[in-house]
Design a protein around this motif. Sequence first.
Motif, PDB file in Angstrom:
ATOM      1  N   GLN A   1       0.789  -1.079  -0.152  1.00 37.54           N
ATOM      2  CA  GLN A   1      -0.058   0.107   0.021  1.00 37.54           C
ATOM      3  C   GLN A   1       0.995   1.383   0.052  1.00 37.54           C
ATOM      4  O   GLN A   1       0.403   2.632  -0.069  1.00 37.54           O
ATOM      5  CB  GLN A   1      -0.845   0.141   1.171  1.00 37.54           C
ATOM      6  N   LYS A   2       2.360   1.102   0.174  1.00 38.21           N
ATOM      7  CA  LYS A   2       3.086   2.244   0.250  1.00 38.21           C
ATOM      8  C   LYS A   2       2.972   2.870  -1.167  1.00 38.21           C
ATOM      9  O   LYS A   2       2.922   2.533  -2.193  1.00 38.21           O
ATOM     10  CB  LYS A   2       4.500   1.852   0.520  1.00 38.21           C
ATOM     11  N   ASP A   3       2.855   4.334  -1.195  1.00 39.90           N
ATOM     12  CA  ASP A   3       2.853   5.325  -2.308  1.00 39.90           C
ATOM     13  C   ASP A   3       4.006   5.122  -3.205  1.00 39.90           C
ATOM     14  O   ASP A   3       5.016   5.554  -2.603  1.00 39.90           O
ATOM     15  CB  ASP A   3       2.387   6.479  -1.992  1.00 39.90           C
ATOM     16  N   PRO A   4       3.787   4.727  -4.316  1.00 40.18           N
ATOM     17  CA  PRO A   4       5.334   4.675  -5.221  1.00 40.18           C
ATOM     18  C   PRO A   4       6.004   5.899  -5.416  1.00 40.18           C
ATOM     19  O   PRO A   4       7.411   5.896  -5.440  1.00 40.18           O
ATOM     20  CB  PRO A   4       4.555   3.994  -6.747  1.00 40.18           C
ATOM     21  N   GLU A   5       5.104   7.020  -5.455  1.00 38.83           N
ATOM     22  CA  GLU A   5       5.657   8.253  -5.956  1.00 38.83           C
ATOM     23  C   GLU A   5       6.757   8.797  -4.599  1.00 38.83           C
ATOM     24  O   GLU A   5       7.482   9.576  -4.798  1.00 38.83           O
ATOM     25  CB  GLU A   5       4.575   9.292  -5.972  1.00 38.83           C
ATOM     26  N   THR A   6       6.220   8.193  -3.297  1.00 38.60           N
ATOM     27  CA  THR A   6       7.460   8.710  -2.036  1.00 38.60           C
ATOM     28  C   THR A   6       8.147   7.733  -1.761  1.00 38.60           C
ATOM     29  O   THR A   6       8.933   7.872  -0.808  1.00 38.60           O
ATOM     30  CB  THR A   6       6.267   8.978  -0.958  1.00 38.60           C
ATOM     31  N   ALA A   7       8.324   6.518  -2.706  1.00 45.10           N
ATOM     32  CA  ALA A   7       9.258   5.479  -2.022  1.00 45.10           C
ATOM     33  C   ALA A   7      10.747   5.751  -2.405  1.00 45.10           C
ATOM     34  O   ALA A   7      11.057   6.303  -3.447  1.00 45.10           O
ATOM     35  CB  ALA A   7       8.845   4.070  -2.991  1.00 45.10           C
ATOM     36  N   GLU A   8      11.516   5.497  -1.512  1.00 49.84           N
ATOM     37  CA  GLU A   8      13.087   5.521  -1.615  1.00 49.84           C
ATOM     38  C   GLU A   8      13.343   4.377  -2.498  1.00 49.84           C
ATOM     39  O   GLU A   8      12.870   3.444  -2.399  1.00 49.84           O
ATOM     40  CB  GLU A   8      13.634   5.642  -0.225  1.00 49.84           C
ATOM     41  N   PRO A   9      14.786   4.454  -2.836  1.00 44.72           N
ATOM     42  CA  PRO A   9      15.133   3.523  -3.790  1.00 44.72           C
ATOM     43  C   PRO A   9      15.662   2.340  -2.991  1.00 44.72           C
ATOM     44  O   PRO A   9      15.265   1.118  -3.572  1.00 44.72           O
ATOM     45  CB  PRO A   9      16.839   3.888  -4.221  1.00 44.72           C
ATOM     46  N   GLU A  10      15.899   2.374  -1.504  1.00 44.39           N
ATOM     47  CA  GLU A  10      16.052   1.004  -0.842  1.00 44.39           C
ATOM     48  C   GLU A  10      14.789   0.398  -0.494  1.00 44.39           C
ATOM     49  O   GLU A  10      14.852  -0.908  -0.729  1.00 44.39           O
ATOM     50  CB  GLU A  10      16.610   1.598   0.497  1.00 44.39           C
ATOM     51  N   PHE A  11      13.647   0.917  -0.696  1.00 47.21           N
ATOM     52  CA  PHE A  11      12.336   0.396  -0.492  1.00 47.21           C
ATOM     53  C   PHE A  11      12.076  -0.562  -1.798  1.00 47.21           C
ATOM     54  O   PHE A  11      11.711  -1.757  -1.857  1.00 47.21           O
ATOM     55  CB  PHE A  11      11.221   1.328  -0.190  1.00 47.21           C
ATOM     56  N   ALA A  12      12.442   0.328  -2.852  1.00 50.02           N
ATOM     57  CA  ALA A  12      11.973  -0.222  -4.419  1.00 50.02           C
ATOM     58  C   ALA A  12      13.127  -1.510  -4.312  1.00 50.02           C
ATOM     59  O   ALA A  12      12.638  -2.599  -4.848  1.00 50.02           O
ATOM     60  CB  ALA A  12      12.456   0.639  -5.396  1.00 50.02           C
ATOM     61  N   GLN A  13      14.376  -1.630  -4.074  1.00 54.16           N
ATOM     62  CA  GLN A  13      15.108  -2.668  -4.052  1.00 54.16           C
ATOM     63  C   GLN A  13      14.621  -3.954  -3.180  1.00 54.16           C
ATOM     64  O   GLN A  13      14.703  -4.950  -3.474  1.00 54.16           O
ATOM     65  CB  GLN A  13      16.668  -2.214  -3.605  1.00 54.16           C
ATOM     66  N   GLY A  14      14.191  -3.376  -1.999  1.00 48.77           N
ATOM     67  CA  GLY A  14      13.477  -4.459  -1.189  1.00 48.77           C
ATOM     68  C   GLY A  14      12.214  -5.219  -1.734  1.00 48.77           C
ATOM     69  O   GLY A  14      12.267  -6.284  -1.661  1.00 48.77           O
ATOM     70  N   LEU A  15      11.420  -4.416  -2.486  1.00 44.27           N
ATOM     71  CA  LEU A  15      10.473  -5.051  -3.098  1.00 44.27           C
ATOM     72  C   LEU A  15      10.834  -5.842  -4.172  1.00 44.27           C
ATOM     73  O   LEU A  15      10.187  -7.250  -4.476  1.00 44.27           O
ATOM     74  CB  LEU A  15       9.381  -4.016  -3.621  1.00 44.27           C
ATOM     75  N   ILE A  16      11.940  -5.565  -4.886  1.00 41.69           N
ATOM     76  CA  ILE A  16      12.311  -6.504  -6.118  1.00 41.69           C
ATOM     77  C   ILE A  16      12.998  -7.837  -5.432  1.00 41.69           C
ATOM     78  O   ILE A  16      12.623  -8.755  -5.970  1.00 41.69           O
ATOM     79  CB  ILE A  16      13.538  -5.606  -6.734  1.00 41.69           C
ATOM     80  N   ASP A  17      13.768  -7.565  -4.199  1.00 42.19           N
ATOM     81  CA  ASP A  17      14.180  -8.952  -3.732  1.00 42.19           C
ATOM     82  C   ASP A  17      12.982  -9.730  -3.193  1.00 42.19           C
ATOM     83  O   ASP A  17      12.991 -11.021  -3.371  1.00 42.19           O
ATOM     84  CB  ASP A  17      15.059  -8.354  -2.661  1.00 42.19           C
TER      85      ASP A  17
END
Length: 799
Positions: free
Chosen positions: A661-677
């Motif tokens: 539910q986290k807003d993609p527009e406010t996501a940090e790179p670390e959060f994105a990398q965590g989702l990819i993993d």
Amino acid sequence: MDLKSLNLPPEIVQELEDFAAEVERLERGDVGEEDFKRFRLQHGIYGQRQTGHVQMVRTKLPLGRYTTDQLRGLADFADKYSNKILHVTTRQDIQFHFVALEDVPQGLQDLAAHGITTREACGNTVRNVTACHKAGTCKEETFDVVPYARAVSRYLLRHPLTQNLPRKFKISVGGCNGCSLAPIHDIGLNGVIRDGRRGFRMIIGGGLGSSPRLAQHFSDFVPAEDLLRACEAVIRVFDQHGNKQNRNKARFKYVLDKYGIDKTKKLVEEEFAKLEGKTFPEIDVPDEAIPNIPGFTPTQEFDSDPDFQNWAARNTFPQRQEGFYNVHIKLQLGDLTSDHARAIAKMTDDFAGGRLVNTVHQNIMIPWVKKEAFGNIFGELKKIGQHKAGTEELKDMTCCPGSETCNLGITHSRGLINQLTEDIENLYTGSTDLDSLSIKASGCPNSCGQHHIADIGFSGSAKKVNGVLAPHYEMMLGGYVTETGARFSQHVVKIPAKNVPLATRRTVDAYKKDRKDGETFPQFFDRVGKDYFAELLEDLKDLPSITESPQSYVDYHSTDKFTLDDRGQGECAGGVSDMITDQLSEAERALFQSTRAFEKQLIADSVRQANRSLALAAKALLVTEGMDFEDNLETMKKFESLIVETGIVSETHAGVAERFQKDPETAEPEFAQGLIDESKTLIGECRKAYDKMQSEKSLRIRVTDEVAEQAKASAAGNGNTTTAEAVHAQIDLKGVKGPQNYVKTKLKLESLSPGQKLEVVLDDGEPAENVPRSVQNDGHKLVSHVRDNGHHIIVFEKV
């Protein structure tokens, strides 16, 4: 019984002969289990969870109405073929459990002799047409809808159009406010009068299940003379546009999801126009008549009895016909013994009009009772223990069969409701200020117990606690339904089954203590908020260790360790493998796009694609639960509840719905990398689970307990194995003929993991010779074969 002596219509005789012949073909091996399944479902016969070819037989009682003679016939069926229990359903039917398949043909003939059919009570057809139980006697009804509802039921039964619909289809008819639960039906009809003409307000596309929908407005006025034509037009649209490939998206509500209400209405109107000139049966509306009431001597024996006074105040309701009342009989769990059924039939003949009605709340109503007969009826009910006061209120709860007999059941919802009823009876004895509260429970997310429309609803689930799988319930609050609107309850907390009674008590007490004058529970829920209850019940989410409290990990009405291994499939599991592999492949493509976007530093796009990948992987495994949601957030919530928390995938995915539910527009790179993993890991785990299903030739994912696995490993390390540990499952097939003895053995082996052992008991002769040979031909290992008192005990090891 000779069918020719029954004086039945030729089509019914042919139907009964066809069923008997098909059972014989099955026993001879001339027809397969899957082909027979569809045939028996069409005739109201469900397979049960138990092994040994026991069936559930569901009668189809239009509008829930029947005579005392028919009730006696139903009681006879329960005695001869079932477990002496008649079970009233939420669709106003009566069904029986534990009926041997070989007894079904004769049982259907016995029912037919009393004018009762089971035809189309199950399967992908129009199910029993329900109606307000007070219709024809209700003081608030616009007009008596019974003749019209009967006409709809008669017209659609055995209609060629309804024999192979994409999925089941449900219709309700009401004449007042809310009794027929119109908003949760595929077609909901409510009687209205316009300019002196009778007609119906029609809403369409409602339904419960794991993804509930409220019916949407179709027409303010369908003239009564067009009723059958309008119903057929809607069903034609469903038949043409319903999804026959994906059972999880096959209900009529998904047609409305796909096209929207405006286009769906246009499609229905086109079909309605095509039916111009077709002759429909005339709807016979007889003149109202009061049934003959026999003479009797009133009793004053109970006039000063507080129990009688309480019963008379809460179980009797004045009819619009002056001097007559409807009397409600409360049935715990919807169950009635055969002896009690005969007693109720007799008192109905002696003190009323010889007619009975089942309610959607799983009770029985006797109409046409004079006030002078209250004492007589109460006295007769007291003799059989059916005199409890309070129907359609807090003490009168609804539930489905749950894991006791249903293949899809996760928890024992009947056991839970038994416990809650006992608690409520003891805690709130005589109180009427909580009568408006409703409690409903289902043994799985499919809502057969209608938990979505309850003030307090429970949906059966499972979760690992302290490494051990334990029965749980999703607690849902604030639902309601009227004839014109409804709201589904909201998920508040997931708690262990053994903590549900305390959670219920806290919830009821909070409402009793803090509500405002005249405030309903849904209004109270809205005012105090979901978080209020989540905090109130937070400490009930945990359990002590299994060594401290082993009973906390055992379901109600059970002494065995809780497991999901004996869960079966629904009516059709076709296409499951393809659906899973397609979803996982698409998840991998989305993961690739997420990784590419991350490399280009497009963080928001990367998060969106990673979320899409997670949702697709989640959908893949939810297919095994019969679920396929359009809404991805709903997908993630159910995935976390049913797949993560039960240990099918790693507990590291706990909280995935919140991260989603986290807003993609406010996501940090670390959060994105965590989702990819996480997406990469989840896809791998889903593929591993799917491969395990394939290797076990199963459509269910099996779950092991960490505690049990550790104990097994410890025993193996010590060189200790007991006979009980060596045999993982047992099946008694004495009396079961070939090829069904082999089929049952094969299906049971499918539920085991490689290396586990199955003990089978077979008759002497061909069974003992043929089954071992066939099982070994399948590649499994014969471990031992011992003859014992004319039977054979054989142990196989799954390879």
